[in-house]
Design a protein around this motif. Structure first.
Motif, short mmCIF file in Angstrom:
data_model
loop_
_atom_site.label_atom_id
_atom_site.label_comp_id
_atom_site.label_asym_id
_atom_site.label_seq_id
_atom_site.Cartn_x
_atom_site.Cartn_y
_atom_site.Cartn_z
N SER A 175 41.58 35.08 58.86
CA SER A 175 41.17 36.40 59.34
C SER A 175 41.15 36.47 60.87
O SER A 175 41.66 37.44 61.45
N HIS A 185 35.88 36.88 53.66
CA HIS A 185 36.46 36.05 52.61
C HIS A 185 36.19 34.58 52.88
O HIS A 185 36.20 34.11 54.02
N HIS A 186 35.95 33.85 51.81
CA HIS A 186 35.71 32.41 51.90
C HIS A 186 36.84 31.66 51.20
O HIS A 186 37.20 32.00 50.08
N LYS A 229 37.11 26.71 47.41
CA LYS A 229 35.79 27.23 47.76
C LYS A 229 34.79 26.14 48.14
O LYS A 229 33.75 26.43 48.72
#
Length: 458
Positions: free
Chosen positions: A108, A100-101, A86
């Motif tokens: 994606s 989403h990270h 993250k």
């Protein structure tokens, strides 16, 4: 070449002030236009950017679902973007919590490209030292197997990704920044470069030093041997302001040191490095740019670790150790030396073939990937359930290890308590003995005995 204007997207972290990341769309656009003619390159990142505040427009990935059907090709990378941790950069997160990270700017988009049949091209990204979580394994395996061109920038990334699938063909490609000489002609300095040198007071040969901590050995060399370095100026240059680079980190007492009025655009920064007599610093793309133009690079990075290991194949890179004194004569002898490097010529030929293949894949048009993608979505619930069970088993395993450690700790604690009690009892008994009448009465006898033993020993 056709009259069509090709719509190509490239994905990465092009919305942050970091030299290496900002280069990739500029290189891709130049190389593809040389092969395809008119190309509209769309740089996608978390956050949108616009000119003139930014070197080029950047589109937010939140717009991709709306634009995916208009694209003729998708490029992933380069840079260190195949990751699952993250902490990409301080405060760097997706524009919406639904994205989403950190896979929202690479994985994606890759899945969306495959779902819509858009050619998916891995443009030499990296992922070394980054573990793949169990939930992401089937997704990443799918994208690799359905991608017609998977190129990563180092052997460590290749090994990790190749282990996911026997079908996927993952190859190593030199970082695309080695192709910078195709964008910049050092024989014809740009007007922007001339103006910047005039504004900064650069009026002769100069060295570039990366504005970060950890270069004390070089800074001490520059100060201690100022007379030896009299022919050169020292340009203090941030490479990644988003990472904290700043001229003030190097101190204010450096002889003949200058800095720039503003942080330069990426190609202008590359031109500055290309005209230097030597470069000192840590950045990966600082080193690659210097090597691409034949400028000696004195690197404070660990060249025996991670992505930096690939750079040892090139002539003109020299390690700097933080706690090791630099020989001034050794250093000066290497300044300004521009030699031909066979590995560099080979890398640039590899990149030429890479861009030829990318252009060919784009002109071939959309690919039949919707059926395998539909089959994947059909199996997704089972995959998610398996991942959940795998995660549960992993948690149970970790809990068992934790319970075992807890038991061992309790046993050690009990043993420690028993030892403490034994020591307390021993001290009490000794104290009681020392206070007894018999101990005091026999004290003279013990003294005579000790003295007698001493005499016998002599």
């Amino acid at each position: 070449m056709s009259d069509k204007e090709w719509q190509v997207a490239i994905f990465g972290t092009f919305d942050v002030a970091n030299y290496g990341d900002l280069l990739f769309p500029l290189i891709a656009k130049t190389e593809l236009q040389a092969r395809l003619g008119a190309v509209q390159l769309h740089a996608f990142s978390y956050h949108s950017r616009s000119t003139p505040e930014w070197p080029y427009p950047v589109t937010s990935v939140s717009e991709l679902p709306r634009l995916i059907d208009t694209l003729d090709g998708v490029l992933i990378g380069g840079g260190f973007i195949i990751r699952f941790d993250k902490l990409v950069a301080s405060g760097y997160y997706p524009p919406t919590p639904e994205i989403h990270h950190p896979t929202g700017y690479w994985l994606s988009p890759a899945l969306l490209a495959l779902q819509h049949g858009v050619p998916l091209i891995w443009n030499a990204p990296g992922m070394h030292c980054n573990d793949i979580p169990s939930w992401a394994t089937p997704l990443l395996k799918l994208t690799l197997e359905l991608s017609p061109h998977v190129q990563v920038r180092d052997a460590l990334s290749q090994a990790t990704l190749s282990a996911l699938s026997d079908q996927a063909r993952v190859e190593v490609l030199p970082d695309t920044a080695f192709g910078l000489p195709n964008l910049i002609d050092l024989q014809q300095p740009s007007n922007e470069y001339r103006l910047l040198c005039e504004q900064a007071g650069l009026n002769g040969p100069y060295l570039v030093v990366h504005s970060i901590a950890g270069l004390e050995s070089f800074l001490q060399l520059w100060k201690t041997h100022s007379a030896l370095f009299a022919p050169w100026q020292l340009l203090l240059l941030p490479i990644g302001p988003v990472l904290g680079d700043h001229e003030s980190i190097l101190g204010a007492d450096l002889p003949r040191a200058v800095s720039l009025p503003t942080w330069p655009a990426p190609l202008l920064l590359a031109e500055i490095l290309g005209h230097a007599q030597g470069v000192i610093g840590h950045s990966y793309h600082l080193a690659i740019t210097a090597l691409a133009f034949g400028v000696p690079i004195f690197s404070s990075a660990n060249l025996n670790s991670g992505k930096y290991t690939a750079l040892l194949q090139y002539q003109g890179i020299y390690p700097l150790h933080a706690n090791q004194v630099i020989d001034p004569q050794w250093f000066v002898e290497r300044l300004g030396q521009r030699c031909s490097c066979s590995r560099l010529i080979e890398s640039q030929e590899q990149l030429r073939r890479h861009w030829d293949q990318v252009a060919e894949l784009i002109t071939q048009g959309h690919r039949p990937t919707s059926q395998p993608m539909n089959q994947f979505w059909q199996s997704l619930p089972s995959l998610l359930e398996e991942t959940r069970l795998d995660g549960r088993e992993e948690c149970l395993s970790q809990q068992a290890e934790l319970d075992q450690l807890k038991t061992q700790w309790q046993q050690l604690t009990q043993l420690h308590r028993q030892q403490q009690e034994l020591m307390s009892q021993t001290r009490s008994e000794l104290d009681r003995m020392y206070r007894s009448s018999s101990y005091r009465i026999t004290a003279p006898l013990r003294s005579i005995r000790r003295r007698f033993k001493y005499l016998l020993g002599r």
